[in-house]
Write an enzyme that holds these catalytic residues in place. Structure first.
Site, PDB file in Angstrom:
ATOM      1  N   LYS A 190       0.843  -1.265  -0.046  1.00  8.63           N
ATOM      2  CA  LYS A 190      -0.018  -0.004   0.129  1.00  8.63           C
ATOM      3  C   LYS A 190       0.803   1.182   0.095  1.00  8.63           C
ATOM      4  CE  LYS A 190      -3.725   2.185   2.717  1.00  8.63           C
ATOM      5  NZ  LYS A 190      -4.777   1.937   3.754  1.00  8.63           N
TER       6      LYS A 190
ATOM      7  N   GLU B   4      10.354  -4.754   4.814  1.00  7.38           N
ATOM      8  CA  GLU B   4      10.522  -6.327   4.458  1.00  7.38           C
ATOM      9  C   GLU B   4      10.308  -6.465   2.966  1.00  7.38           C
ATOM     10  OE1 GLU B   4       8.560  -4.991   6.902  1.00  7.38           O
ATOM     11  OE2 GLU B   4       8.621  -6.398   8.672  1.00  7.38           O
TER      12      GLU B   4
ATOM     13  N   GLY C  54      -5.055  -2.139   4.557  1.00  5.49           N
ATOM     14  CA  GLY C  54      -4.162  -3.240   4.294  1.00  5.49           C
ATOM     15  C   GLY C  54      -4.752  -4.255   4.219  1.00  5.49           C
ATOM     16  N   ARG C  55      -5.474  -4.891   5.720  1.00  8.28           N
ATOM     17  CA  ARG C  55      -6.019  -6.154   5.940  1.00  8.28           C
ATOM     18  C   ARG C  55      -7.365  -6.539   5.336  1.00  8.28           C
ATOM     19  NH1 ARG C  55      -5.048  -2.771   9.953  1.00  8.28           N
ATOM     20  NH2 ARG C  55      -6.838  -1.993  11.553  1.00  8.28           N
TER      21      ARG C  55
ATOM     22  N   GLU D 188      -5.255  -6.986  14.604  1.00 10.46           N
ATOM     23  CA  GLU D 188      -4.735  -5.346  14.058  1.00 10.46           C
ATOM     24  C   GLU D 188      -5.878  -4.546  14.091  1.00 10.46           C
ATOM     25  OE1 GLU D 188      -1.189  -4.931  11.313  1.00 10.46           O
ATOM     26  OE2 GLU D 188      -2.699  -4.409  10.274  1.00 10.46           O
TER      27      GLU D 188
ATOM     28  N   HIS E 277      -4.278 -33.416  16.646  1.00  9.82           N
ATOM     29  CA  HIS E 277      -2.997 -34.096  17.070  1.00  9.82           C
ATOM     30  C   HIS E 277      -2.170 -33.050  17.670  1.00  9.82           C
ATOM     31  CE1 HIS E 277      -4.778 -37.721  15.381  1.00  9.82           C
ATOM     32  NE2 HIS E 277      -5.272 -36.944  14.485  1.00  9.82           N
TER      33      HIS E 277
ATOM     34  N   LYS F 137       8.932  -0.973  14.517  1.00  9.98           N
ATOM     35  CA  LYS F 137       9.448  -0.569  13.209  1.00  9.98           C
ATOM     36  C   LYS F 137      10.431   0.458  13.435  1.00  9.98           C
ATOM     37  CE  LYS F 137       5.198  -1.042  10.188  1.00  9.98           C
ATOM     38  NZ  LYS F 137       4.326  -0.578   9.353  1.00  9.98           N
TER      39      LYS F 137
END
Ligand code: F6P
Length: 537
Positions: A202, A208, A260-261, A346, A377, A505
């Site tokens: 965005k 990253e 973003g999400r 978030e 399991h 950050k």
């Protein structure tokens, strides 16, 4: 802007506090025995998505009080504000209109009185055509989505979910982590001349993503290939994407009113469209749009996202359950819990209210989970016999997910069995009887029986999709998006910002700077300082 809502001051809250006292004594098996209409009243469906919330620790009084709470919070007005493009992301002064990305002209989404659908539809057509061209380009064998958070989790989850519709498309990979091992492991085995990278960010500044995009660019350049032939981009920051080396016509933009999400419905979903084609992508949007309409039009008692949200508030605030476990019985949905962690945590993992004051109640739960039956399991021991209760969403799919149809019957049997086991449990006399029947000595029965007791009474929602189609995946995601909206409304938080990710950050940037400097400045606490010095060496 959404008005602040003070949960603790509402009449429905006081009623719910009272009801919570007796709810602890509710026995789900008994609630079913006493009420023949329970399942019918506590289940509903929408276009192939069936939701059963009858296995919850609620009776009609609790549901009524929860609906009253939603009324006191003016949920319908909140939904109207959301859809009207009000600046409900108040700390960023933005509207929240991701529903427009799956909308149609007649939905009339507008911002400041100006229609947004024209631009949305033009972008949808452009990136859809681009995706279809990628699919029919025999030269492109692999597509690599480079992005993180919302620019990764949604597209990754949906691409996996729609695996069965990906035939004829390129292989689609995802690189997110700034650990170079992620990029390396994906590039290993790919050929530069047949690989297309889609850089999704965005902001086009995320550390990253930019580190991975730069390394991917170097990988293309090392083969003397032109960067612009091997890169597309998705961003609100067109100049930065073009500056990176992507042709302007291959940069697909969106607006700041898409978080973003919540962005997979627009060009951020380009990798999904490359995998399944623009037509299946449109089906995904249509499914989400159907859930949007249901959310806006259905009355409270039939409104699936609202009900799901209220049950979550009941557990978090009134019964004190602090997590929400999501268990998709579909391997193709195995990234759904990870996607939902960002979408939910978030959004609602906040402690400051919309009035800028600390809230005096709980907010978002820890969201976690894993695909069934794998989770059985691993951590189900704790779900069944741990000291805490973790309300579960079990998501299953009716139509087989593979050609191994007998596997599917086993998978479904397990999904249903887990919901039953969580609710019904097994009491000590049942355990003792069973051990007796199998001929175990009394001493063994006395020693082991307590360990084999399942208290039960552990709540779950069962969501059944008739098939894992794009339409149903769209509906499912939109169901949770709206659940998050309602919960944020009741918890009085600003669901659409994410200030809580900033500090880490900034500190990482500072540490990086110090890393490249000579000598050791004493800028941190002793432990942090030691770690930096130790690793620098
Ligand atoms: O760090 C959190 C976050 O801002 C998310 O909200 C977002 O989805 C992600 O980073 C990626 O941001 P961008 O798309 O700008 O690279």
């Amino acid at each position: 802007m959404l008005k602040p809502f003070y949960l603790g001051q509402s009449a429905a809250h006081r009623r719910l506090v009272e009801l919570a006292e007796s709810a602890r004594a509710h026995n789900l098996r008994e609630l079913f025995d006493q009420d023949a209409g329970r399942l019918q009243r506590m289940s509903g469906s929408l276009n192939g998505l069936y939701m059963d919330w009858s296995k919850h620790l609620v009776n009609d009084d609790v549901m009524q009080a929860l609906f009253a709470l939603a009324e006191e919070a003016n949920w319908a007005e909140g939904v109207r504000d959301l859809y009207a493009g009000e600046l409900i992301n108040q700390t960023e002064n933005r509207a929240v209109l991701h529903m427009a990305l799956r909308g149609e002209t007649e939905d009339g989404f507008a911002l400041d009185g100006e229609d947004v659908m024209g631009e949305v539809l033009a972008t949808r057509a452009a990136f859809g055509a681009y995706a279809d061209a990628v699919r029919s380009n025999a030269q492109i064998k692999d597509v690599v989505n480079i992005g993180i958070g919302g620019s990764d989790l949604g597209p990754l989850m949906v691409t996996k979910a729609l695996r069965s519709r990906s035939k004829g498309g390129p292989r689609v990979h995802f690189v997110s982590n700034v650990d170079g091992a992620h990029l390396e492991s994906v590039l290993d085995g790919l050929a530069p001349d047949s690989t297309l990278f889609i850089v999704v960010s965005k902001t086009f500044t995320t550390q990253e993503t930019m580190a991975n995009a730069d390394a991917a660019k170097a990988w293309i350049e090392a083969s003397s290939l032109p960067v612009y032939d091997h890169f597309a981009a998705v961003s609100t920051n067109l100049p930065a994407a073009v500056g990176f080396g992507v042709k302007a016509e291959n940069v697909f933009g969106f607006r700041d009113w898409v978080g973003g999400r919540y962005s997979l419905w627009g060009p951020v979903g380009l990798s999904i469209a490359c995998s399944v084609g623009s037509s299946a992508f449109s089906e995904l949007l249509a499914g989400a749009r159907a859930m949007d309409r249901h959310f806006v039009e259905a009355g409270a008692r039939e409104n699936l996202p609202l009900i799901s949200a209220l049950l979550g508030v009941w557990y978090r605030e009134y019964l004190g359950f602090s997590t929400h476990v999501v268990l998709p019985y579909a391997q193709d949905l195995d990234r759904f819990p990870a996607y939902l962690q960002q979408a939910d945590m978030e959004s609602n993992g906040k402690c400051i209210g919309r009035d800028g004051q600390p809230v005096d109640h709980h907010t978002g739960p820890v969201v976690w989970g894993e695909a069934g039956t794998n989770g059985q399991h691993a951590f189900y021991q704790l779900l069944h016999q741990g000291t805490d209760i973790h309300p579960a969403d079990i998501i299953a799919v009716e139509a087989p997910l593979s050609a191994y149809s007998e596997h599917h019957t086993k998978l479904l049997a397990n999904a249903i069995a887990q919901a039953e086991a969580l609710m019904c449990g097994r009491n000590e006399s049942e355990v003792r009887e069973e051990m007796k029947v199998t001929g175990q000595p009394q001493s063994a029965i006395d020693a082991i029986a307590p360990h084999r007791v399942f208290q039960g009474n552990r709540p779950s929602t069962f969501i059944l999709l008739d098939e894992l189609s794009p339409k149903n995946v769209g509906q499912l995601i939109a169901l949770y998006e709206h659940r998050i909206f309602i919960q944020g409304l009741l918890w009085n938080v600003c669901s659409y910002d994410q200030w809580g990710v900033e500090l880490g950050k900034v500190l990482a940037k500072n540490i990086l700077t110090e890393w490249s400097e000579e000598g050791d400045k004493q800028l941190h606490d002793e432990s942090t300082q030691h770690l930096i010095q130790r690793l620098k060496r």
